[in-house]
Scaffold this motif. Structure first.
Motif: not given
Ligand code: ZN
Ligand code: ZN
Length: 353
Positions: A257, A260-261, A265, A296-298, A300, A302, A339
């Motif tokens: 996270r 990502g922050e 992205r 992958h989500e944390d 961000r 594509k 994805q």
């Protein structure tokens, strides 16, 4: 989102600009983990239960020969070629980058014992295009292979630049490799339009019995800016032409996270999906496919490619299980199957198509 080019002076509360945590007993992860489990108990279990079971394909994984002429000629299109395990050839910003080069038959200090390569190499070091940069995530044998880095150092046209975690320069120097730069978490190196950062992961390091966590571990970020920046201010106004995150070897933590922050992205992430069983032993060091999807989500991303599987039997799951579990995890997370994919050994993905 663009990134302030000042690198280590951001005021984000999500990461510590003080960088890695070095203590008297070695480096530490950013976030506390469960107590370390007994390696002997695990070894006993796997011996008595006959694990890992062979994959359903009896190790007949498809291996494709990369289009070497195209790779050698390409300096414009971003591309990634999975060579096996955590080794990938990344073409970004006009540079050829190799991640965790491992081209030997065993991931071990010995030639006769230790995890053996189960799937043939799709390409030899000598066939690769000239490598500009080698990034090393940490010093475990399946990620830092002496024979591979020695051979790369002798490539025609001069050695690549070896980017390594804090504490590893000496190891390289001792084997005669001097074009080395050590980096701490969040450090940045710029090469023309390409910015490279070393970022945290939840893992550990060791090559022997007495050097646990003496050198750092982490992942690598590559951001190709559209135009070379001339000043710090100008850099903050740049948008990425392409950005890639290579997660290295890691358990799950809040670090992702933070990443990502910090970066906003990624166009592409290379995330480990293998060597996760049994969870009670592996959870501190290796994510399972569901946690890889969470990363992958944390961060961000594509899209993502699963690595660190299908090559060496390091854990108790069958070697072909990670992509199956990845597909289940994507369904569970309600994400489209394309994805987060896996490649065949040797397969190239042209990233601007
Ligand atoms: Zn490792
Ligand atoms: Zn590993």
């Amino acid at each position: 989102m663009t990134l302030a080019a000042t690198g280590c002076s951001s005021s984000s509360k999500y990461y510590d600009p003080a960088k890695s945590n070095r203590t008297e007993t070695g480096f530490r992860n950013n976030y506390p983990q469960p107590e370390r489990a007994s390696v002997w108990k695990w070894q006993w279990e796997r011996l008595t239960q006959g694990l890992p079971k062979p994959p359903a394909n009896h190790y007949q994984f498809p291996v494709v020969k990369p289009d070497l002429a195209w790779l050698k000629g390409n300096r414009k299109s971003p591309s990634v070629t999975w060579i096996g395990h955590a080794t990938a050839l990344l073409q970004i910003g006009g540079k050829n980058v190799l991640t965790d080069p491992m081209f030997s038959e065993r991931a071990s200090p010995f030639s006769f014992i230790g995890p053996k390569r189960k799937v043939a190499l799709p390409v030899q070091i000598g066939e690769l295009p000239h490598i500009d940069v080698v990034v090393i995530s940490h010093n475990h044998y399946d990620h830092l292979d002496r024979a591979s880095v020695e051979q790369l150092n002798l490539q025609p046209g001069g050695p690549p630049l070896f980017l390594v975690p804090l504490g590893l320069r000496e190891w390289f120097n001792d084997i005669g490799i001097t074009n080395v730069r050590e980096m701490d978490w969040w450090d940045k190196l710029s090469m023309n339009s390409l910015d490279i950062y070393f970022v945290p992961a939840a893992h550990w390091s060791a090559r022997g019995l007495l050097d646990r966590s003496e050198t750092l571990w982490g992942g690598w970020v590559f951001r190709n800016l559209k135009m070379p920046a001339t000043t710090e201010t100008a850099a903050s106004e740049q948008s990425d032409a392409y950005s890639v995150y290579f997660a290295g070897d890691t358990g799950y933590s809040k670090d992702f996270r933070d990443i990502g922050e910090r970066f906003g992205r990624f166009d592409l992430a290379l995330i480990p999906i293998g060597a996760y069983a049994p969870r009670w032993f592996m959870q501190n060091q290796h994510v399972d496919p569901a946690q890889a999807v969470q990363i992958h989500e944390d961060v961000r991303a594509k899209r993502s490619i699963g690595v660190h599987w299908g090559t060496f039997e390091l854990a108790d799951e069958p070697l072909d299980e990670p992509p199956q579990k990845l597909a289940e995890a994507l369904k569970e997370a309600k994400l489209p199957a394309d994805q987060f994919i896996t490649l065949q050994h040797g397969q190239t993905l042209k990233l601007d198509e």
